[in-house]
Design an enzyme around this catalytic site. Structure first.
Site, PDB file in Angstrom:
ATOM      1  N   ASP A   1       3.932  -8.965  -9.198  1.00  9.48           N
ATOM      2  CA  ASP A   1       2.351  -8.806  -8.646  1.00  9.48           C
ATOM      3  C   ASP A   1       2.356  -9.965  -7.826  1.00  9.48           C
ATOM      4  OD1 ASP A   1       0.782  -7.155  -8.263  1.00  9.48           O
ATOM      5  OD2 ASP A   1      -0.465  -7.399 -10.365  1.00  9.48           O
TER       6      ASP A   1
ATOM      7  N   ASP B   1       1.080  -3.663  -4.206  1.00  8.00           N
ATOM      8  CA  ASP B   1       1.714  -4.975  -4.270  1.00  8.00           C
ATOM      9  C   ASP B   1       2.095  -5.491  -6.427  1.00  8.00           C
ATOM     10  OD1 ASP B   1      -0.198  -4.243  -6.184  1.00  8.00           O
ATOM     11  OD2 ASP B   1      -1.716  -5.725  -5.610  1.00  8.00           O
ATOM     12  N   GLU B   2       2.786  -4.575  -6.391  1.00  8.69           N
ATOM     13  CA  GLU B   2       3.463  -4.086  -7.325  1.00  8.69           C
ATOM     14  C   GLU B   2       4.772  -4.037  -7.913  1.00  8.69           C
ATOM     15  OE1 GLU B   2       2.088  -3.177 -12.239  1.00  8.69           O
ATOM     16  OE2 GLU B   2       1.450  -1.725 -10.481  1.00  8.69           O
TER      17      GLU B   2
END
Length: 382
Positions: free
Chosen positions: A9, A102-103
């Site tokens: 993350d 973003d993961e």
């Protein structure tokens, strides 16, 4: 073979992207979000220290942290950075799932024979930061749930490994809020009967949980006990979402045409949110009775919100339908998609609007996508 699942993350991703562009933002409270009536899309750890959180109204955030620097945000820039990170990771892992902008999840099962899964994951994270300048945290365990919780607990710039024998000792003292599927409603329900830690939840009889919260009770119990067989789904970019309608009888009924376009926009926007996509291009197609086909498109800020997309689609229709001739087909397409959720529309929309869409989607998930909608998209029967 024991699974090895890593979760990565990007730390305060939007803020980190802005700091790369403007180093003067380093070390100060930063809030990413919309105007005065908007809400916080992201914030720096310095702002969080004052109690600022994502989805909080901007006005409230500034009361808590008046010194914060508020930036509207640039989703196009964030998408570009996300793509760079994805390409770096994709080159180095056998199976990658991009869960959001973003993961990331990675299935590294079996790689411990060659290099060591933890060392491999660490080198990937180091490569991301070296090549992009973005800080990233990760956790490595035997499944997606434990790894995701581990990443959250290790931030910022965390590096955590949770082997199978340490899973329950790691999970037990944590709040049930840390389990990904536990939202505010479920948390309040569990709290009322004294279930506040994962250990208490894990020790509850499954049948009792099922009676309390329905069919998800069994899944929640499994996650509390560190059990999650969900596979890492290989990542692939969807190019577009589209819908077309061919009329049984050619028509020039403007009211019906606009109703249909509104309904298409709402249906496709719901699909975007369910699949966690945002679109930046709306394309409308019409086909006349003589089979002449025309299209028109419009570039917009990334979104998955019904009212924005429907408005753009109807504007395109007004500009495109210039002949007084019957139509045989209408089509709508959303393209230039990127991963993200409707919460990213916090750049544009208010807290009230975000809450409305969350409630609408919950109703659609429960009763079907056509159970609820805007009046403009429904066919009226007199």
């Amino acid at each position: 073979m024991e699974r090895a699942i890593a979760h990565m993350d990007l730390d305060t991703f939007f803020v980190s992207c802005e700091r790369l562009q403007e180093p003067k933002l380093n070390g100060i409270p930063v809030i990413i979000g919309g105007g005065d009536r908007g809400v916080v899309a992201s914030c720096s750890y310095e702002a969080r220290h004052f109690g600022v959180r994502s989805a909080m109204p901007i006005k409230m955030a500034l009361r808590l942290c008046p010194e914060a620097k508020v930036i509207r945000g640039d989703y196009e820039r964030y998408s570009k950075f996300s793509k760079e990170v994805t390409e770096i990771i994709q080159e180095k892992v056998p199976v990658l799932e991009k869960a959001s902008i973003d993961e990331f999840y990675m299935d590294l099962s079996g790689m411990d024979k060659f290099f060591g899964c933890y060392q491999w994951t660490k080198e990937i994270a180091d490569s991301v930061t070296k090549n992009t300048g973005l800080p990233i945290s990760f956790a490595l365990s035997t499944n997606k749930t434990v790894s995701k919780i581990g990443t959250g607990e290790s931030k910022p710039v965390g590096r955590l490994e949770i082997p199978v024998q340490n899973i329950q000792p790691f999970l037990n003292p944590l709040s049930v809020r840390k389990i990904p599927m536990v939202g505010d409603v479920t948390f309040q329900l569990l709290s009322r009967v004294g279930i506040r830690t994962i250990q208490t939840l894990a020790e509850m009889p499954v049948l009792v949980l099922q009676q309390m919260i329905g069919k998800n009770g069994n899944e929640l119990w499994k996650k509390a006990n560190g059990i999650d067989l969900t596979p890492v789904v290989p990542y692939s970019e969807r190019k577009s979402l589209s819908s077309e309608h061919t009329f049984t009888n050619d028509t020039m009924d403007i009211f019906e045409l606009k109703r249909l376009i509104s309904h298409m926009a709402e249906s496709l926007a719901y699909q975007l949110r369910q699949e966690k996509w945002l679109t930046s291009t709306v394309v409308l197609k019409i086909r006349y009775a003589n089979f002449d086909t025309e299209t028109k498109q419009c570039k917009i800020s990334y979104t998955s919100i019904d009212h924005t997309l429907a408005r753009v689609a109807l504007d395109l229709f007004e500009k495109l339908y210039t002949r007084r001739m019957r139509l045989r087909l209408v089509g709508l397409r959303f393209t230039n998609l990127v991963h993200g959720t409707y919460q990213m529309n916090l750049f544009e929309d208010s807290e009230e609007l975000m809450n409305l869409y969350q409630a609408m989607d919950r109703m659609k998930n429960r009763f079907g996508k056509n159970a609820l909608g805007r009046a403009s998209g429904f066919e009226l029967v007199c």
